[in-house]
Enzyme design. Structure first.
Site, mmCIF file in Angstrom:
data_model
loop_
_atom_site.group_PDB
_atom_site.id
_atom_site.type_symbol
_atom_site.label_atom_id
_atom_site.label_comp_id
_atom_site.label_asym_id
_atom_site.label_seq_id
_atom_site.Cartn_x
_atom_site.Cartn_y
_atom_site.Cartn_z
ATOM 1 C CG HIS A 1 43.782 71.031 34.965
ATOM 2 N ND1 HIS A 1 43.150 70.284 33.994
ATOM 3 C CD2 HIS A 1 44.964 71.416 34.433
ATOM 4 C CE1 HIS A 1 43.915 70.231 32.920
ATOM 5 N NE2 HIS A 1 45.023 70.914 33.151
ATOM 6 N N GLY B 1 37.863 58.059 40.465
ATOM 7 C CA GLY B 1 37.278 58.637 41.675
ATOM 8 C C GLY B 1 38.209 58.807 42.857
HETATM 9 C C1 GRF Z 1 42.776 63.830 38.132
HETATM 10 O O1 GRF Z 1 44.111 63.879 37.749
HETATM 11 C C2 GRF Z 1 42.147 65.190 38.062
HETATM 12 O O2 GRF Z 1 43.049 66.227 38.325
HETATM 13 C C3 GRF Z 1 41.708 65.260 36.625
HETATM 14 O O3 GRF Z 1 41.276 63.967 36.303
HETATM 15 C C4 GRF Z 1 41.922 63.031 37.158
HETATM 16 C C5 GRF Z 1 40.830 62.280 37.848
HETATM 17 O O4 GRF Z 1 41.326 61.266 38.688
HETATM 18 N N1 GRF Z 1 40.715 66.292 36.438
HETATM 19 P P1 GRF Z 1 40.378 60.646 39.789
HETATM 20 O O5 GRF Z 1 39.146 60.132 39.084
HETATM 21 O O6 GRF Z 1 40.060 61.707 40.774
HETATM 22 O O7 GRF Z 1 41.170 59.521 40.397
#
Ligand code: GRF
Length: 212
Positions: free
Chosen positions: A105, A12
Site C-alpha cells: 500500500h 504491474g
Molecule cells: C501501487 O502504488 C501499490 O502500492 C498500490 O497500487 C499501485 C499499483 O501499481 N496498491 P503497480 O500496478 O504495481 O505498478
C-alpha cells in the site's frame, strides 16, 4: 512444489519487481481481474502463467471471489501477493488466505488507507510519507505490518513526484517481504509480525537518498 500467485489489476510494476526477484519457486501465476491490465503483457514476457478473471462477468462480489479462490487454489500457493489489485475482497476470501495474503500500500499505514494516498499526504502536510507491506485482514488496507519504507516530503513535492519516489521504495520492500515469507522468516502472532534474522533497520527503511 513451491508457488506464488500474484493478483493485479493494472500497470504491474510491483508484480514485475516480484518476478525479477529471482525466488527459487516452482511456479508463479499472475491473475488479473482486468483483461486490459498492462501487467499481463509484462508477466507473459517473463514467461509466467497468466489468467484473467473479469469481475464484470460475475453477478456479485461473493461469486467472483469464489471463482478467484478456485483459480488460486488450483496453484496451491504458499503466498498470494496483491500487487495493485483494485478489488475489495470479501471477508470470506480474506479469511481463507489468512496469514498468506500480502498487500503493498502506498502510504505509511495506518495513515491514509484507500485511494489517493499521495494527494492526501500532501494535503495533511505530513513530513514523512512512504509505503507498507502488510498481511491482509478484512478491514481495508489494514493488517499486520511486515515492512515499511519512508521518504521525507519535500517543499516542492507534487502528487506525482511523491508517487514516483514512493513507488521506487515499493519495488524494494515488496520483494524483500516476499523473500522473508518464502524463506520462512516471518512469524505472525497476535496481529504482529516478527521477522526472524532481521533488525529494525531492515523492516523500517528510511530513504533520504531517494529524495532528490
Ligand atoms: C501501487 O502504488 C501499490 O502500492 C498500490 O497500487 C499501485 C499499483 O501499481 N496498491 P503497480 O500496478 O504495481 O505498478
Amino acid at each position: 512444489m513451491k508457488s506464488l500467485v500474484i493478483l493485479i489489476s493494472g500497470r504491474g510494476s510491483n508484480m514485475q519487481a516480484l518476478l525479477e526477484a529471482g525466488y527459487p519457486l516452482d511456479s508463479i501465476t499472475v491473475i488479473s481481474n482486468n483483461p486490459n491490465a498492462a501487467g499481463l503483457e509484462i508477466a507473459r514476457k517473463h514467461g509466467v502463467a497468466t489468467a484473467v478473471l473479469d469481475h464484470r462477468s460475475f453477478p456479485d462480489r461473493e461469486t467472483f471471489d469464489a471463482a478467484l479462490a478456485e483459480k488460486i487454489d488450483a496453484c496451491n500457493p504458499e503466498l498470494v501477493a496483491l500487487a495493485g489489485f483494485m478489488r475489495i475482497l470479501s471477508d470470506c476470501f480474506v479469511q481463507r488466505y489468512q496469514g498468506r495474503l500480502m498487500n503493498i500500500h502506498p502510504s505509511l499505514l495506518p495513515a491514509f488507507p484507500g485511494l489517493g494516498t499521495h494527494a492526501r499526504a500532501l494535503q495533511e502536510g505530513v513530513k514523512i510519507h512512504g509505503c507498507t507491506v502488510h498481511f491482509v485482514t478484512p478491514a481495508l488496507d489494514h493488517g499486520p505490518i511486515v515492512i515499511q519504507a519512508a521518504i521525507p516530503v519535500l517543499p516542492g513535492d507534487t502528487e506525482q513526484t511523491l508517487a514516483n519516489r514512493v513507488l521506487a521504495l515499493e519495488h524494494r520492500i515488496y520483494p524483500q517481504a516476499v523473500r522473508w515469507f518464502m524463506d520462512g522468516c516471518i512469524r505472525l502472532t497476535d496481529n504482529r509480525v516478527e521477522v526472524l534474522n532481521a533488525g529494525v533497520i531492515e523492516t523500517a527503511l528510511y530513504s533520504p537518498e531517494l529524495s532528490e
